[in-house]
Structures are given as structure tokens and as C-alpha cells.
Design an enzyme around this catalytic site. Structure first.
Site, mmCIF file in Angstrom:
data_model
loop_
_atom_site.group_PDB
_atom_site.id
_atom_site.type_symbol
_atom_site.label_atom_id
_atom_site.label_comp_id
_atom_site.label_asym_id
_atom_site.label_seq_id
_atom_site.Cartn_x
_atom_site.Cartn_y
_atom_site.Cartn_z
ATOM 1 N N ASP A 132 10.464 -6.392 -4.075
ATOM 2 C CA ASP A 132 9.438 -7.073 -3.283
ATOM 3 C C ASP A 132 9.711 -8.569 -3.384
ATOM 4 O OD1 ASP A 132 6.395 -5.846 -2.279
ATOM 5 O OD2 ASP A 132 6.653 -8.020 -2.318
ATOM 6 N N ILE A 133 8.994 -9.330 -2.561
ATOM 7 C CA ILE A 133 9.151 -10.788 -2.614
ATOM 8 C C ILE A 133 8.318 -11.367 -3.757
ATOM 9 C CG2 ILE A 133 7.240 -11.347 -1.036
ATOM 10 C CD1 ILE A 133 9.123 -13.364 0.314
ATOM 11 N N LYS A 180 6.868 -4.221 16.334
ATOM 12 C CA LYS A 180 7.109 -2.791 16.068
ATOM 13 C C LYS A 180 7.957 -2.156 17.176
ATOM 14 C CE LYS A 180 5.321 -2.268 12.055
ATOM 15 N NZ LYS A 180 6.253 -2.098 10.941
ATOM 16 N N ASP A 186 13.798 -10.907 -1.044
ATOM 17 C CA ASP A 186 13.176 -11.353 0.207
ATOM 18 C C ASP A 186 14.003 -10.723 1.327
ATOM 19 O OD1 ASP A 186 12.456 -12.652 2.513
ATOM 20 O OD2 ASP A 186 12.495 -14.661 1.644
ATOM 21 N N TYR A 205 2.049 -7.973 16.216
ATOM 22 C CA TYR A 205 2.435 -6.821 15.391
ATOM 23 C C TYR A 205 3.096 -5.747 16.271
ATOM 24 C CZ TYR A 205 1.754 -2.949 12.034
ATOM 25 O OH TYR A 205 1.923 -1.894 11.166
ATOM 26 N N GLN A 241 0.831 -1.219 0.000
ATOM 27 C CA GLN A 241 0.000 0.000 0.000
ATOM 28 C C GLN A 241 0.863 1.266 0.000
ATOM 29 O OE1 GLN A 241 -2.450 0.599 3.502
ATOM 30 N NE2 GLN A 241 -3.711 2.150 2.496
HETATM 31 P P1 NAD Z 1 1.571 -3.997 2.701
HETATM 32 O O1 NAD Z 1 1.138 -5.230 3.416
HETATM 33 O O2 NAD Z 1 0.611 -3.305 1.826
HETATM 34 O O3 NAD Z 1 2.888 -4.299 1.844
HETATM 35 C C1 NAD Z 1 3.952 -5.038 2.368
HETATM 36 C C2 NAD Z 1 4.749 -5.583 1.199
HETATM 37 O O4 NAD Z 1 5.814 -6.357 1.743
HETATM 38 C C3 NAD Z 1 3.939 -6.511 0.271
HETATM 39 O O5 NAD Z 1 4.022 -6.049 -1.060
HETATM 40 C C4 NAD Z 1 4.593 -7.873 0.448
HETATM 41 O O6 NAD Z 1 4.631 -8.630 -0.754
HETATM 42 C C5 NAD Z 1 6.000 -7.476 0.904
HETATM 43 N N1 NAD Z 1 6.663 -8.538 1.669
HETATM 44 C C6 NAD Z 1 6.141 -9.395 2.568
HETATM 45 N N2 NAD Z 1 7.090 -10.225 3.035
HETATM 46 C C7 NAD Z 1 8.251 -9.873 2.411
HETATM 47 C C8 NAD Z 1 9.579 -10.333 2.473
HETATM 48 N N3 NAD Z 1 9.930 -11.371 3.260
HETATM 49 N N4 NAD Z 1 10.522 -9.715 1.729
HETATM 50 C C9 NAD Z 1 10.183 -8.693 0.909
HETATM 51 N N5 NAD Z 1 8.935 -8.218 0.788
HETATM 52 C C10 NAD Z 1 7.982 -8.799 1.548
HETATM 53 O O7 NAD Z 1 2.132 -3.004 3.823
HETATM 54 P P2 NAD Z 1 2.169 -1.404 3.801
HETATM 55 O O8 NAD Z 1 0.825 -0.933 4.241
HETATM 56 O O9 NAD Z 1 2.741 -0.891 2.561
HETATM 57 O O10 NAD Z 1 3.136 -1.145 5.049
HETATM 58 C C11 NAD Z 1 4.523 -0.953 4.901
HETATM 59 C C12 NAD Z 1 5.106 -0.701 6.290
HETATM 60 O O11 NAD Z 1 4.416 0.397 6.908
HETATM 61 C C13 NAD Z 1 4.973 -1.875 7.274
HETATM 62 O O12 NAD Z 1 6.093 -1.886 8.118
HETATM 63 C C14 NAD Z 1 3.749 -1.517 8.083
HETATM 64 O O13 NAD Z 1 3.765 -2.107 9.351
HETATM 65 C C15 NAD Z 1 3.900 -0.009 8.167
HETATM 66 N N6 NAD Z 1 2.635 0.673 8.466
HETATM 67 C C16 NAD Z 1 1.607 0.640 7.568
HETATM 68 C C17 NAD Z 1 0.413 1.264 7.900
HETATM 69 C C18 NAD Z 1 -0.763 1.258 6.963
HETATM 70 O O14 NAD Z 1 -1.845 1.703 7.361
HETATM 71 N N7 NAD Z 1 -0.607 0.799 5.723
HETATM 72 C C19 NAD Z 1 0.288 1.933 9.122
HETATM 73 C C20 NAD Z 1 1.350 1.905 10.014
HETATM 74 C C21 NAD Z 1 2.544 1.296 9.663
HETATM 75 N N1 SER Z 2 -2.829 0.175 9.430
HETATM 76 C C1 SER Z 2 -1.952 -0.652 10.200
HETATM 77 C C2 SER Z 2 -2.655 -1.882 10.655
HETATM 78 O O1 SER Z 2 -3.839 -1.794 10.881
HETATM 79 C C3 SER Z 2 -1.452 0.107 11.402
HETATM 80 O O2 SER Z 2 -0.152 -0.211 11.626
HETATM 81 O O3 SER Z 2 -2.025 -2.890 10.802
#
Ligand code: NAD
Ligand code: SER
Length: 318
Positions: free
Chosen positions: A34-35, A146, A53, A142, A12
Site C-alpha cells: 500500500d502507499i 473505471k 505507490d 470515478y 476495505q
Molecule cells: P479503499 O479506498 O478501501 O482502499 C484503497 C487503498 O488504496 C487504500 O488502502 C489506499 O491507501 C490505497 N492507495 C491509494 N492510492 C494509492 C497509490 N497511489 N498507490 C498504492 N496504494 C494506494 O478501496 P477498496 O474498497 O478496497 O476498493 C479497491 C478496488 O475495488 C478499487 O478499484 C475500487 O474502485 C473497487 N471497488 C470497490 C467497491 C467497494 O464497495 N469497496 C465497489 C466496487 C469497486
Molecule cells: N462502493 C463503490 C463506491 O461507492 C462502488 O464502486 O464508490
């Protein structure tokens, strides 16, 4: 000149961070990874893409050396709901993967951006105006990963001089890539359902208030923090940042300004409700504002207006 690696780039955040970084630093200077394999329409046609990965040091190191990477935006992780379903994998990816990234960063002298989350707080944390420095005893896997990540990043900074910086993101709302299995996903799903069906069944209770942010603000925050003068940073891992707080009921009311017949009902998911109930209702982000000038642009009405307009345009062009 920066050469940047983004891990988890198809998620995302990465789906919008990579194009923003490429606009700022140049297509060839940003390596998306990405993976899984990139769908053709994701991340634009320009710029390198590699399968990496993050739990594999050899893959990480090879890509860092191949492109002479000096900055890593490490996005690869499992989100809160998925982490509760697969706690062992969550530890391996969220902590094991970060450890590998930090080790490569130490050896190859890279700066690292690592997103933390409101999930780094727990039920014993003050829930209103949650301070920057406060109790962090999360009750989810989670959250445990974190807090560990925040501590590990600070350790690598103090012990080895790795320039690691992070943000505690709230729930992120966006229209480019779907969310990856979090507790705040309802705040994205509701838009698609409102436009398509005029109704949405929410998995959180109507009065569950959480911090939220529109993706353009999140992308600016990450890039601004990584460009901030290190001498001004009293904190590093990780800064509270927020832009708005709302409940499902309040979001539905805002949607009804544009879609007057929209209806909301509930089918509560006890796992995600318990996670949400353990998180803050609002963050105090004054440290980010004073140390590196954080200032969000989108409040709730501006976010809803823009999301609806962007999703309608997307529907017309697909
Ligand atoms: P997401 O789940 O949309 O994307 C994560 C990506 O990581 C995916 O494309 C997946 O294929 C890839 N992935 C999974 N395992 C992997 C591996 N072993 N090696 C390489 N790639 C791998 O997550 P996001 O929403 O883009 O979040 C990114 C970061 O931001 C995360 O650390 C998440 O905790 C943090 N975060 C997100 C939000 C949110 O609302 N989206 C809020 C707070 C924090
Ligand atoms: N949007 C994220 C979740 O719900 C917050 O880290 O996991």
C-alpha cells in the site's frame, strides 16, 4: 505456483483479500502493499508487506522482481465520492496507476485482477437488470476511470497477451476495514450506528436502490475468476456480479428484525445522491454465472445476521 502482489492492500477489500489469499496459497506467496504503512492488527502478522505507490513504475517493478510475482491483484484506487472531490488525483491513481501496473505486468509476464464497479455505468444505461454488454457513458470521474480501466485491460490482453480479468463490483459490505469514501458507504456505516446509537442519519434517499454484496462473496468472486479456465471466458473486463439489491429503507427494515427500536432519518448529500441516481438499480450477472460459475452465498437476511454478529464480537474483543 502463484506468487501474488496485492496493491492497495490496506483498504476495505485488501484487508480481507490478503488473508484469504494467504490461507489459500501460503503466507510467503502473498505480498501485501500500500502507499501507507500497515497498522499492526491489519492483514495478520504473517507474510510480507511493502510500501508501493502504484503510480511509481520503479517501485512496482522492484517488488515484482524481488518476489518473482506472477499475479497482481490491483486494488489501489480512489472511490466514487473521493474521486468527485479530487478528479485530477482520481485520474492519476485510477488510470495512471493501472497503466503502470499493466506495463509492469506486460514486461514481467504477470496476470492482473482489476476491480471495476457499478460506477462504470451511467444515466443512459438501462437501470433494471443492466446487461453485461450495454451503454457505458458514466457522468462521474470515478466512472470515467473505471470504463477506461476496463478498456485498457482488454487492450493489454488482446494486444500483448496480458491475462487481465475484472469484476464490476456493486457496493461492498464488510466489518474488517472501513470503506474508503464511496457512495455505497452508508450500507456499512448504518451497522456501526445501529449497534452503538440505535439510529442512523443516511446521506442517500430512502428509496435509492443499488446492487450490493457481502465481502466474503466478493473475495470468493475475485479468487474464483482468477482461477477460471481462460478458454471459457468470453468476457474479461469486466464481469457484472451482484448478490442483492436494497434501498436504505429496506435495509433498515431488515435491521429492525434484530434491533426493533432502530430509527433511520435523512440528511441528503446531493453529490453522492446524484452519483447513486446515475447507477443501475440491479445488474444482470448471467455472463459471470455461465462463464465461470459465479454464485453468491449471502442474501440480505444472511448478510445482516452475519454483520451484526461479527460486529458484536469485534466490539467485545476491543
Ligand atoms: P479503499 O479506498 O478501501 O482502499 C484503497 C487503498 O488504496 C487504500 O488502502 C489506499 O491507501 C490505497 N492507495 C491509494 N492510492 C494509492 C497509490 N497511489 N498507490 C498504492 N496504494 C494506494 O478501496 P477498496 O474498497 O478496497 O476498493 C479497491 C478496488 O475495488 C478499487 O478499484 C475500487 O474502485 C473497487 N471497488 C470497490 C467497491 C467497494 O464497495 N469497496 C465497489 C466496487 C469497486
Ligand atoms: N462502493 C463503490 C463506491 O461507492 C462502488 O464502486 O464508490
Amino acid at each position: 505456483m502463484n506468487t501474488i502482489l496485492v496493491t492497495g492492500a490496506l483498504g476495505q477489500i485488501g484487508a480481507e483479500l490478503v488473508p484469504a489469499l494467504r490461507t489459500r496459497y501460503g503466507d510467503d506467496r502473498v505480498v501485501a502493499s500500500d502507499i501507507r504503512i500497515a497498522p499492526r492488527e491489519r492483514l495478520g502478522r504473517n507474510g510480507p508487506f511493502e510500501i508501493v505507490d502504484c503510480t511509481d513504475s520503479h517501485q512496482l517493478q522492484a517488488v515484482v522482481r524481488k518476489y518473482r510475482i506472477d499475479t497482481i491483484y490491483h486494488l489501489a484506487a480512489l472511490l466514487s465520492a473521493v474521486s468527485e472531490q479530487k478528479p485530477q488525483v482520481a485520474w492519476e491513481v485510477n488510470v495512471g496507476g493501472l497503466y503502470k501496473v499493466l506495463e509492469v505486468a506486460r514486461q514481467e509476464r504477470c496476470a492482473v485482477f482489476v476491480p471495476s464497479s457499478i460506477g462504470a455505468f451511467g444515466p443512459s444505461t438501462p437501470r433494471e437488470k443492466t446487461p453485461q454488454d450495454t451503454i457505458q457513458r458514466p457522468t462521474t470521474m470515478y466512472g470515467v476511470t473505471k470504463v477506461t480501466a476496463e478498456l485498457l485491460c482488454d487492450y493489454y490482453y488482446h494486444r500483448f497477451g496480458v491475462d487481465a480479468r475484472g469484476l464490476r463490483f456493486p457496493g461492498l459490505i464488510s466489518y474488517v476495514a472501513p470503506p474508503g469514501g464511496g457512495t455505497t458507504d452508508y450500507a456499512v456505516e448504518i451497522f456501526y450506528a445501529a449497534i452503538r446509537y440505535g439510529r442512523y442519519t443516511c446521506f442517500l434517499k430512502g428509496d435509492t436502490q443499488l446492487d450490493m454484496m457481502y465481502m466474503p462473496d466478493a473475495i470468493n468472486a475475485a479468487m474464483q475468476l482468477m482461477e477460471a479456465d481462460p478458454k471459457k471466458l468470453l468476457h474479461r473486463n469486466a464481469f457484472n456480479v451482484t448478490a442483492m439489491q436494497f434501498t436504505p429503507e429496506v435495509l433498515a427494515q431488515e435491521l429492525r428484525h434484530h434491533l426493533p427500536h432502530f430509527t433511520l432519518d435523512y440528511e441528503i448529500d446531493p453529490v453522492r445522491q446524484a452519483i447513486a441516481d446515475s447507477w443501475p438499480r440491479s445488474l444482470d450477472d448471467s455472463a459471470a454465472r455461465s462463464e465461470w460459475g459465479w454464485q453468491p452465498r449471502y442474501d440480505l437476511p444472511a448478510m445482516v445476521r452475519d454483520m451484526l454478529s461479527k460486529l458484536r464480537t469485534k466490539a467485545e474483543t476491543h
